[in-house]
Write a protein that holds these residues in place. Structure first.
Motif, short mmCIF file in Angstrom:
data_model
loop_
_atom_site.label_atom_id
_atom_site.label_comp_id
_atom_site.label_asym_id
_atom_site.label_seq_id
_atom_site.Cartn_x
_atom_site.Cartn_y
_atom_site.Cartn_z
N ARG A 19 0.84 -0.97 0.01
CA ARG A 19 0.07 -0.01 0.00
C ARG A 19 0.82 1.34 -0.09
O ARG A 19 0.63 2.42 -0.79
CB ARG A 19 -0.94 -0.06 1.28
CG ARG A 19 -1.84 1.10 1.28
CD ARG A 19 -2.66 1.43 -0.01
NE ARG A 19 -3.59 2.54 0.19
CZ ARG A 19 -3.97 3.48 -0.77
NH1 ARG A 19 -3.61 3.10 -1.93
NH2 ARG A 19 -4.90 4.33 -0.47
N MET A 20 1.97 1.22 0.69
CA MET A 20 2.90 2.42 0.78
C MET A 20 3.52 2.54 -0.64
O MET A 20 3.76 3.67 -1.06
CB MET A 20 3.88 2.19 1.81
CG MET A 20 4.65 3.42 2.18
SD MET A 20 3.81 4.98 2.59
CE MET A 20 2.81 4.31 3.82
N VAL A 21 3.95 1.41 -1.24
CA VAL A 21 4.50 1.60 -2.51
C VAL A 21 3.47 2.17 -3.54
O VAL A 21 3.79 3.02 -4.17
CB VAL A 21 4.87 -0.07 -2.99
CG1 VAL A 21 5.21 0.03 -4.35
CG2 VAL A 21 6.13 -0.33 -2.37
N GLU A 22 2.29 1.73 -3.66
CA GLU A 22 1.29 2.38 -4.24
C GLU A 22 1.01 3.85 -4.11
O GLU A 22 0.93 4.56 -5.03
CB GLU A 22 -0.08 1.58 -3.97
CG GLU A 22 -1.47 1.98 -4.46
CD GLU A 22 -1.55 1.71 -5.90
OE1 GLU A 22 -2.20 2.68 -6.82
OE2 GLU A 22 -1.07 1.06 -6.42
N MET A 23 0.87 4.14 -2.72
CA MET A 23 0.65 5.69 -2.54
C MET A 23 1.97 6.47 -2.75
O MET A 23 1.94 7.75 -3.04
CB MET A 23 0.61 5.96 -0.96
CG MET A 23 -0.60 5.01 -0.68
SD MET A 23 -0.93 5.16 1.43
CE MET A 23 -1.29 6.73 1.64
N VAL A 24 3.25 6.10 -2.66
CA VAL A 24 4.42 6.65 -3.26
C VAL A 24 4.49 6.96 -4.51
O VAL A 24 4.83 8.13 -5.19
CB VAL A 24 5.65 6.08 -2.39
CG1 VAL A 24 7.03 7.05 -2.86
CG2 VAL A 24 5.63 6.56 -1.06
N ASP A 25 4.07 5.80 -5.45
CA ASP A 25 4.10 6.04 -6.69
C ASP A 25 5.13 6.46 -7.64
O ASP A 25 5.19 7.65 -8.12
CB ASP A 25 2.81 6.75 -7.07
CG ASP A 25 2.23 6.30 -8.53
OD1 ASP A 25 2.80 5.68 -9.17
OD2 ASP A 25 1.51 7.33 -8.93
N SER A 26 6.38 5.70 -7.31
CA SER A 26 7.65 6.35 -7.98
C SER A 26 8.57 5.25 -8.33
O SER A 26 8.56 4.44 -7.88
CB SER A 26 8.32 7.16 -6.95
OG SER A 26 9.85 7.64 -7.45
N ASP A 27 8.94 5.50 -9.66
CA ASP A 27 9.97 4.31 -10.13
C ASP A 27 11.19 4.40 -9.30
O ASP A 27 12.05 3.41 -9.40
CB ASP A 27 10.34 4.69 -11.36
CG ASP A 27 9.24 4.23 -12.33
OD1 ASP A 27 8.34 3.53 -12.44
OD2 ASP A 27 9.03 5.15 -13.48
N TRP A 28 11.53 5.20 -8.55
CA TRP A 28 12.74 5.49 -7.67
C TRP A 28 12.33 5.00 -6.14
O TRP A 28 13.04 5.41 -5.20
CB TRP A 28 13.06 6.75 -7.84
CG TRP A 28 13.81 7.07 -9.04
CD1 TRP A 28 13.14 7.40 -10.27
CD2 TRP A 28 15.25 6.91 -9.50
NE1 TRP A 28 14.03 7.42 -11.41
CE2 TRP A 28 15.28 7.01 -10.78
CE3 TRP A 28 16.21 6.23 -8.74
CZ2 TRP A 28 16.32 7.05 -11.33
CZ3 TRP A 28 17.40 6.03 -9.63
CH2 TRP A 28 17.46 6.50 -10.85
N PHE A 29 11.28 4.24 -5.96
CA PHE A 29 11.02 3.97 -4.74
C PHE A 29 10.57 2.31 -4.62
O PHE A 29 9.95 1.97 -5.45
CB PHE A 29 9.83 4.68 -4.07
CG PHE A 29 9.33 4.26 -2.55
CD1 PHE A 29 9.98 4.68 -1.84
CD2 PHE A 29 8.26 3.35 -2.48
CE1 PHE A 29 9.71 4.24 -0.43
CE2 PHE A 29 7.97 3.13 -1.19
CZ PHE A 29 8.55 3.46 -0.14
N GLY A 30 11.06 1.74 -3.53
CA GLY A 30 10.70 0.30 -3.58
C GLY A 30 10.89 -0.52 -2.07
O GLY A 30 10.87 0.57 -1.25
N VAL A 31 11.04 -1.46 -1.93
CA VAL A 31 10.91 -2.03 -0.61
C VAL A 31 12.27 -2.82 -0.39
O VAL A 31 12.88 -3.52 -1.29
CB VAL A 31 9.84 -3.41 -0.56
CG1 VAL A 31 9.86 -4.08 0.69
CG2 VAL A 31 8.56 -2.71 -1.13
N ILE A 32 12.64 -2.34 0.79
CA ILE A 32 13.90 -3.46 1.45
C ILE A 32 13.31 -4.61 2.28
O ILE A 32 12.62 -4.33 3.22
CB ILE A 32 14.77 -2.53 2.61
CG1 ILE A 32 15.26 -1.19 1.93
CG2 ILE A 32 15.86 -3.24 2.95
CD1 ILE A 32 16.11 -1.27 0.77
#
Length: 319
Positions: free
Chosen positions: A214-227
């Motif tokens: 859900r946080m990935v969805e909300m940030v919505d950036s190709d420069w953001f992901g999950v550790i």
């Protein structure tokens, strides 16, 4: 809508999944989402890194002058002696943290790592984007931005950040709105310097795969992901959560247990590596061992043992 026009997509007829939050907080419902995964080709390819936090006490002993301890430069030598592919030098252990290290220190660290054949798989900082204190969050955004520049100078492709602890009296939905805005600022800044921002599930605001995605969805950036922290999904079967978030992974933290550091249940490394490989992950698997109250802890012995176990799992899986 073309896929590339919006990286994050909601599932058709998204189900509402009830999730309880901290004591005193409101009950919230997080819609199940489907985020477009990172596009990877060529099949899985894994490289093993060491997270410096495994040597937290020794590194802090040196920084605080308590004992001789260990320097980050000496930790590079340890990694080379044990044939790690890379090192994740957490920001806490650089001289002067939370201030940024000097150019001279960064350049010497890069030079020594290169001479030893070690990549720098990422770095990380302390932050709290869950606090209702707007000024505190703004200071942490600035802190992350400063260390994004450090990561770029190090040649680290990823910087690791936290979400923050649940807030009593605030629903997950409320907190997630300001958290996503702060993380988006960081991701936008990371784009300018070629550094990905990864949020680590840490048993805080991000306890489950659904919350994390859900946080990935909300940030919505190709420069953001999950550790992907393999030891901090607070669910009955963390392997299911690990499998769900791995398509969005920009780095890992491989822990000794999937149920938290105090659990005696060891990580099924064959199962973990099989999940990672089936998702086609290409990148680093930083390992991290942790000290426990009442348990003798010698990272100079424990880390090589855990490294051998992870290598065996990778060999068994043949990916």
């Amino acid at each position: 809508m073309p896929e590339k026009s919006n990286r994050r997509l909601f599932l058709k007829g998204s189900a509402l999944v009830p999730l309880s939050v901290a004591s005193g907080a409101l009950l919230t419902s997080i819609p199940a989402v489907a985020a477009a995964p990172i596009e990877r080709i060529g099949g899985a390819k894994l490289k093993i890194s060491l997270n410096a936090y495994s040597f937290s006490k020794a590194l802090n002993d040196h920084i605080l002058g308590r004992k001789k301890g260990l320097t980050l430069m000496e930790l590079l030598d340890f990694c080379a002696e044990h044939n790690f592919d890379a090192i994740d030098p957490t920001g806490y252990f650089f001289p002067g943290y939370p201030g940024v290290p000097t150019d001279e220190y960064i350049n010497n660290f890069k030079r020594r790592a290169f001479q030893l054949g070690l990549d720098i798989s990422g770095t990380g900082v302390r932050n709290d984007f869950a606090t209702p204190d707007e000024a505190s969050r703004a200071a942490d955004v600035q802190h992350v931005k400063e260390w994004i520049e450090v990561a770029a100078r190090l040649g680290a492709p990823v910087i690791r950040v936290f979400a923050g602890p649940e807030q009593e009296g605030h629903s997950w939905d409320d907190v997630s709105e300001w958290m996503a805005a702060d993380l988006r600022q960081c991701a936008d800044y990371g784009k300018k310097f070629g550094v990905l921002v990864g949020v680590q599930n840490h048993g805080d605001m991000l306890k489950t795969a659904k919350q994390t995605l859900r946080m990935v969805e909300m940030v919505d950036s190709d420069w953001f992901g999950v550790i992907v922290d393999t030891g901090y999904f607070m669910t009955d079967d963390p392997y299911i959560d690990i499998a769900e978030v791995t398509p969005y992974a920009v780095n890992f933290q491989v822990k000794e247990s999937p149920f938290g550091k105090e659990s005696p249940i060891r990580t099924d490394l064959d199962r973990l590596v099989r999940i990672v490989c089936e998702q086609g992950y290409r990148g680093y698997l930083p390992i991290e061992t942790l000290s426990l109250p009442g348990r003798p802890y010698d990272p100079f012995t424990l880390v090589p043992k855990f490294l051998a176990e992870v290598r065996e799992a990778v060999s068994n899986t043949r990916c």
